[in-house]
Design an enzyme around this catalytic site. Sequence first.
Site, PDB file in Angstrom:
ATOM      1  N   TYR A  77      37.682  71.748  98.449  1.00 46.51           N
ATOM      2  CA  TYR A  77      36.814  71.736  97.265  1.00 46.51           C
ATOM      3  C   TYR A  77      36.861  73.079  96.547  1.00 46.51           C
ATOM      4  O   TYR A  77      36.905  73.141  95.322  1.00 46.51           O
ATOM      5  CB  TYR A  77      35.372  71.418  97.680  1.00 46.51           C
ATOM      6  CG  TYR A  77      34.470  71.201  96.482  1.00 46.51           C
ATOM      7  CD1 TYR A  77      34.255  69.924  95.978  1.00 46.51           C
ATOM      8  CD2 TYR A  77      33.848  72.272  95.846  1.00 46.51           C
ATOM      9  CE1 TYR A  77      33.453  69.720  94.868  1.00 46.51           C
ATOM     10  CE2 TYR A  77      33.046  72.078  94.729  1.00 46.51           C
ATOM     11  CZ  TYR A  77      32.850  70.799  94.251  1.00 46.51           C
ATOM     12  OH  TYR A  77      32.062  70.596  93.150  1.00 46.51           O
ATOM     13  N   PHE A 109      45.653  69.988  65.584  1.00 37.91           N
ATOM     14  CA  PHE A 109      45.961  68.677  66.160  1.00 37.91           C
ATOM     15  C   PHE A 109      44.686  67.830  66.100  1.00 37.91           C
ATOM     16  O   PHE A 109      43.589  68.377  66.052  1.00 37.91           O
ATOM     17  CB  PHE A 109      46.450  68.864  67.610  1.00 37.91           C
ATOM     18  CG  PHE A 109      46.765  67.574  68.284  1.00 37.91           C
ATOM     19  CD1 PHE A 109      47.812  66.785  67.834  1.00 37.91           C
ATOM     20  CD2 PHE A 109      46.005  67.123  69.363  1.00 37.91           C
ATOM     21  CE1 PHE A 109      48.096  65.577  68.447  1.00 37.91           C
ATOM     22  CE2 PHE A 109      46.300  65.915  69.975  1.00 37.91           C
ATOM     23  CZ  PHE A 109      47.334  65.143  69.521  1.00 37.91           C
ATOM     24  N   ASP A 110      44.826  66.502  66.110  1.00 34.85           N
ATOM     25  CA  ASP A 110      43.662  65.595  65.941  1.00 34.85           C
ATOM     26  C   ASP A 110      42.482  65.932  66.846  1.00 34.85           C
ATOM     27  O   ASP A 110      41.348  65.962  66.416  1.00 34.85           O
ATOM     28  CB  ASP A 110      43.975  64.128  66.279  1.00 34.85           C
ATOM     29  CG  ASP A 110      45.302  63.639  65.790  1.00 34.85           C
ATOM     30  OD1 ASP A 110      46.133  64.467  65.362  1.00 34.85           O
ATOM     31  OD2 ASP A 110      45.527  62.433  65.848  1.00 34.85           O
ATOM     32  N   ASP A 133      47.177  77.114  70.581  1.00 35.24           N
ATOM     33  CA  ASP A 133      47.151  75.762  71.131  1.00 35.24           C
ATOM     34  C   ASP A 133      48.583  75.602  71.635  1.00 35.24           C
ATOM     35  O   ASP A 133      49.517  75.401  70.869  1.00 35.24           O
ATOM     36  CB  ASP A 133      46.799  74.760  70.030  1.00 35.24           C
ATOM     37  CG  ASP A 133      46.804  73.318  70.539  1.00 35.24           C
ATOM     38  OD1 ASP A 133      47.352  73.072  71.625  1.00 35.24           O
ATOM     39  OD2 ASP A 133      46.280  72.437  69.825  1.00 35.24           O
ATOM     40  N   ALA A 189      50.474  73.679  73.723  1.00 36.32           N
ATOM     41  CA  ALA A 189      51.053  72.487  74.366  1.00 36.32           C
ATOM     42  C   ALA A 189      52.583  72.521  74.460  1.00 36.32           C
ATOM     43  O   ALA A 189      53.157  72.106  75.461  1.00 36.32           O
ATOM     44  CB  ALA A 189      50.603  71.223  73.628  1.00 36.32           C
ATOM     45  N   LYS A 245      52.385  68.047  78.071  1.00 36.39           N
ATOM     46  CA  LYS A 245      53.600  68.298  77.288  1.00 36.39           C
ATOM     47  C   LYS A 245      54.485  69.272  78.075  1.00 36.39           C
ATOM     48  O   LYS A 245      55.131  68.860  79.025  1.00 36.39           O
ATOM     49  CB  LYS A 245      53.257  68.839  75.897  1.00 36.39           C
ATOM     50  CG  LYS A 245      52.670  67.810  74.925  1.00 36.39           C
ATOM     51  CD  LYS A 245      51.333  67.297  75.319  1.00 36.39           C
ATOM     52  CE  LYS A 245      50.672  66.459  74.260  1.00 36.39           C
ATOM     53  NZ  LYS A 245      49.352  66.932  73.904  1.00 36.39           N
ATOM     54  N   HIS A 273      43.980  51.779  63.883  1.00 35.77           N
ATOM     55  CA  HIS A 273      45.347  51.566  64.358  1.00 35.77           C
ATOM     56  C   HIS A 273      45.421  51.216  65.840  1.00 35.77           C
ATOM     57  O   HIS A 273      46.381  50.616  66.284  1.00 35.77           O
ATOM     58  CB  HIS A 273      46.232  52.779  64.033  1.00 35.77           C
ATOM     59  CG  HIS A 273      45.737  54.059  64.622  1.00 35.77           C
ATOM     60  ND1 HIS A 273      44.655  54.730  64.127  1.00 35.77           N
ATOM     61  CD2 HIS A 273      46.167  54.774  65.683  1.00 35.77           C
ATOM     62  CE1 HIS A 273      44.448  55.817  64.859  1.00 35.77           C
ATOM     63  NE2 HIS A 273      45.359  55.866  65.808  1.00 35.77           N
TER      64      HIS A 273
HETATM   65  C1  LIG Z   1      48.260  66.699  73.135  1.00 27.51           C
HETATM   66  C2  LIG Z   1      47.749  67.848  72.392  1.00 27.51           C
HETATM   67  C3  LIG Z   1      46.425  68.268  72.524  1.00 27.51           C
HETATM   68  C4  LIG Z   1      45.406  67.527  73.372  1.00 27.51           C
HETATM   69  O1  LIG Z   1      45.758  67.485  74.708  1.00 27.51           O
HETATM   70  P1  LIG Z   1      45.396  66.272  75.673  1.00 27.51           P
HETATM   71  O2  LIG Z   1      45.997  66.709  76.967  1.00 27.51           O
HETATM   72  O3  LIG Z   1      46.013  65.031  75.109  1.00 27.51           O
HETATM   73  O4  LIG Z   1      43.915  66.183  75.734  1.00 27.51           O
HETATM   74  C5  LIG Z   1      46.028  69.383  71.807  1.00 27.51           C
HETATM   75  N1  LIG Z   1      46.858  70.029  71.001  1.00 27.51           N
HETATM   76  C6  LIG Z   1      48.140  69.653  70.850  1.00 27.51           C
HETATM   77  C7  LIG Z   1      49.043  70.417  69.931  1.00 27.51           C
HETATM   78  C8  LIG Z   1      48.632  68.549  71.520  1.00 27.51           C
HETATM   79  O5  LIG Z   1      49.890  68.163  71.343  1.00 27.51           O
END
Ligand SMILES: *Cc1c(COP(=O)(O)O)cnc(C)c1O
Length: 466
Positions: free
Chosen positions: A71, A123-124, A214, A216, A257, A449
């Site tokens: 843990y 990103f969204d 960010d 990823a 990613k 969508h």
């Molecule tokens: C996928 C992604 C996120 C969000 O990550 P999740 O692991 O899907 O929650 C944030 N920023 C970018 C640029 C991404 O490609």
Amino acid sequence: MERYIEPFKVKVVEPIAEVSRDERVAAIKRSGYNLFKLRAEEIYIDLLTDSGTSAMSDNQWAGIMLGDESYAGSRNYFHFEETINDITGLEHVIPVHQGRVAENLLFQTIATKGSIIPNNSHFDTTRANVEYQGAKALDLLCEEGRDPGLIAPFKGNMDIQALKDLIADVGTDRIPMVMITVTNNSGGGQPVAMANIREVSAVCREHNLPLFFDAARFAENAYFIKVREPEYADRSIEEIVKEMFSYVDGCTMSAKKDGMVNMGGFLATRDGDLAERIRNLLILVEGFPTYGGLSGRDLEAISRGLREVLDYRYLHFRIGQVTDLGEQLTEGGVPILRPAGGHAIYLNAGEFLPHLKPNAFPGQSLAVSLYVEAGIRGVEIGTFMFGGKDPETGEERTARHELVRLAIPRRVYTTMQMNYVGQAILDLYAQREAMRGMKVVKEPAFLRHFSATLEYLEQEETITAS
Ligand SMILES: *Cc1c(COP(=O)(O)O)cnc(C)c1O
């Protein structure tokens, strides 16, 4: 481009079920012509996303067996922390189960109503988490990035002048931090130049503003810096990554990613106070700071994935696969967004199907045909995704571009399978005039969508809708 080949061989295979064209027609009808509602087993090549779809290596799977599920204080956490310290130079490491949780905890901590968070493009999920705090998610993408037809090496760059103007306009009090997304996912996976990162960082340091990545697709971004920014041609990916991170104060990361795993993420920062505040929230929603919503084995797989992604031969193969598909299509006259980004090809459905107006959903029609004819799943990014009724006027809105995104999973498909994808699209292009428009027959109030039902328009309706 120098030729690439797979820098790995296959040890385990996952069979793909045989699904006939008739079965695909039945499956897509049953799904209301919505590709999100298919069963994944009904698909031959799934290019819906590159997120969480990577193939892990034997080394990662071996790491899974070394998972320590204590843990608190699992050895895999310490390996995870050391790996991230070493690769990024960021000292405080907080594991989370995916990237959006890092965003949620970060913005809960630093943003308030009226804050502004600039980014090259949010990103969204980042945008949604900023807006959830009542703050404004501002995109300051450079001019080249906003021109879909323009060929330029770093279309993900931030507009430095716009950032300076913003700071001059609103002052620094309302800007709790600046972000750069590498590569720029919402802008098609376009990279950000080291020179741009350095300049944004200088502006931020001058004004005492924290800068976060960010991150990823940080390794894919580093590859583009190496091959496109001449002074980095002889530098290793590790060195480039280290320099990139030297300009920032922290990052959020979706390990789904460039972490080369199926689930996971982290937040890392140089700011010990910020890390402590975030860890206090982490315990409420994810768990103890040495696991943060992940198993010990997951932490181990991420640690190993983060090393593997820095291999130049891997990145050369990865980006080569994407670039090659783009070239195969361009040579055949198929309209795509150019240059190809790091993780996806975007078909320009508006130009592919000029006889269909946005309100006849050319992107969705193309995506459905690609599934029916070849068993390939992409995703519409156009009026089906972003349109719908304007909540104020009740009018049908249309998107700026009608696209179909084909995102390429990491290490999953062979070059032969990618060639099959290219050929299938060229075949469809030859029959494009026969493709009919579509209409939405049932839709939810939000994010239609994912669940809306569609039908084909009759031939006459296609003409009138156009
Ligand atoms: C996928 C992604 C996120 C969000 O990550 P999740 O692991 O899907 O929650 C944030 N920023 C970018 C640029 C991404 O490609």
